[in-house]
Design a protein around this motif. Sequence first.
Motif, short mmCIF file in Angstrom:
data_model
loop_
_atom_site.label_atom_id
_atom_site.label_comp_id
_atom_site.label_asym_id
_atom_site.label_seq_id
_atom_site.Cartn_x
_atom_site.Cartn_y
_atom_site.Cartn_z
N LEU A 1 -6.52 -1.92 5.96
CA LEU A 1 -6.44 -2.29 4.56
C LEU A 1 -7.58 -3.21 4.13
CD1 LEU A 1 -2.59 -2.89 4.33
CD2 LEU A 1 -3.88 -0.82 3.74
N LYS B 1 -7.46 -4.13 -2.96
CA LYS B 1 -8.17 -2.89 -3.29
C LYS B 1 -7.77 -2.53 -4.71
CE LYS B 1 -8.98 1.88 -2.09
NZ LYS B 1 -8.47 3.05 -1.39
N ASP C 1 5.64 -1.93 3.77
CA ASP C 1 4.49 -1.78 4.65
C ASP C 1 4.84 -2.32 6.03
OD1 ASP C 1 2.77 -0.69 2.78
OD2 ASP C 1 1.67 -2.53 2.40
N ASP D 1 -4.48 -0.95 -6.25
CA ASP D 1 -3.68 -0.24 -5.24
C ASP D 1 -2.82 -1.18 -4.41
OD1 ASP D 1 -4.81 2.09 -6.12
OD2 ASP D 1 -6.22 2.26 -4.45
N TYR D 2 -3.42 -2.25 -3.89
CA TYR D 2 -2.66 -3.21 -3.09
C TYR D 2 -3.35 -4.55 -3.08
CZ TYR D 2 -5.88 -1.54 0.57
OH TYR D 2 -6.98 -1.17 1.28
N SER E 1 0.80 -1.22 0.00
CA SER E 1 0.00 0.00 0.00
C SER E 1 0.84 1.27 0.00
CB SER E 1 -0.95 0.01 1.20
OG SER E 1 -0.23 0.11 2.40
N GLU E 2 2.09 1.19 0.43
CA GLU E 2 2.96 2.37 0.48
C GLU E 2 4.22 2.09 -0.34
OE1 GLU E 2 3.67 3.25 4.59
OE2 GLU E 2 1.69 4.12 4.83
N GLU F 1 -2.11 -1.38 8.36
CA GLU F 1 -0.79 -0.83 8.03
C GLU F 1 -0.49 0.26 9.05
OE1 GLU F 1 2.67 0.70 6.55
OE2 GLU F 1 0.94 2.02 6.72
#
Length: 159
Positions: free
Chosen positions: A123, A143, A64, A146-147, A59-60, A111
């Motif tokens: 998440l 998602k 993560d 996105d992740y 996600s980042e 997260e």
Amino acid sequence: MSSTTFRRIATAGAVLGTALALTVPVASAAEPTADSVTRMVPGELYKIQLQTLRCVNISESGEDELYLKLDGGVVVPTSICKERGVIDYNHIDPERFIFEGGTVLSVELWEQDTDYIDPDDRLGAFELNDTRVGTTNLAKVQKGTDYSYTLTYRVLPLD
């Protein structure tokens, strides 16, 4: 039958046998066969042995800091995972995840954000509801693009 015809038949049989051996799945000693799979019984208690968390797309950027929650409490502490990385959860006590057969055990994936301004991000939740006992099962949190995370686990009888 001539020796040439016999050799052709023998060669064709060997090739066909090899092809079948490569395409027919073989039951692993670690996994029960389809005929021997035990199903959960509604009302009985079971536990979940977590195995791995695969971080397909994180996600980042970079990494993560992930942890799991059950019923609002943290049950698996924070682990760091990079893109396409894997976290080993085999050491987690399965008795942290007890549930009744016929129900869904929802385990949230979070997260961690280290600053005070930005709260931790939920998440999603893994829905652990597979009825096969003793086999490896999969649950996903995703998602869009996105992740994406995949959790492998085993449902075990509560001794």
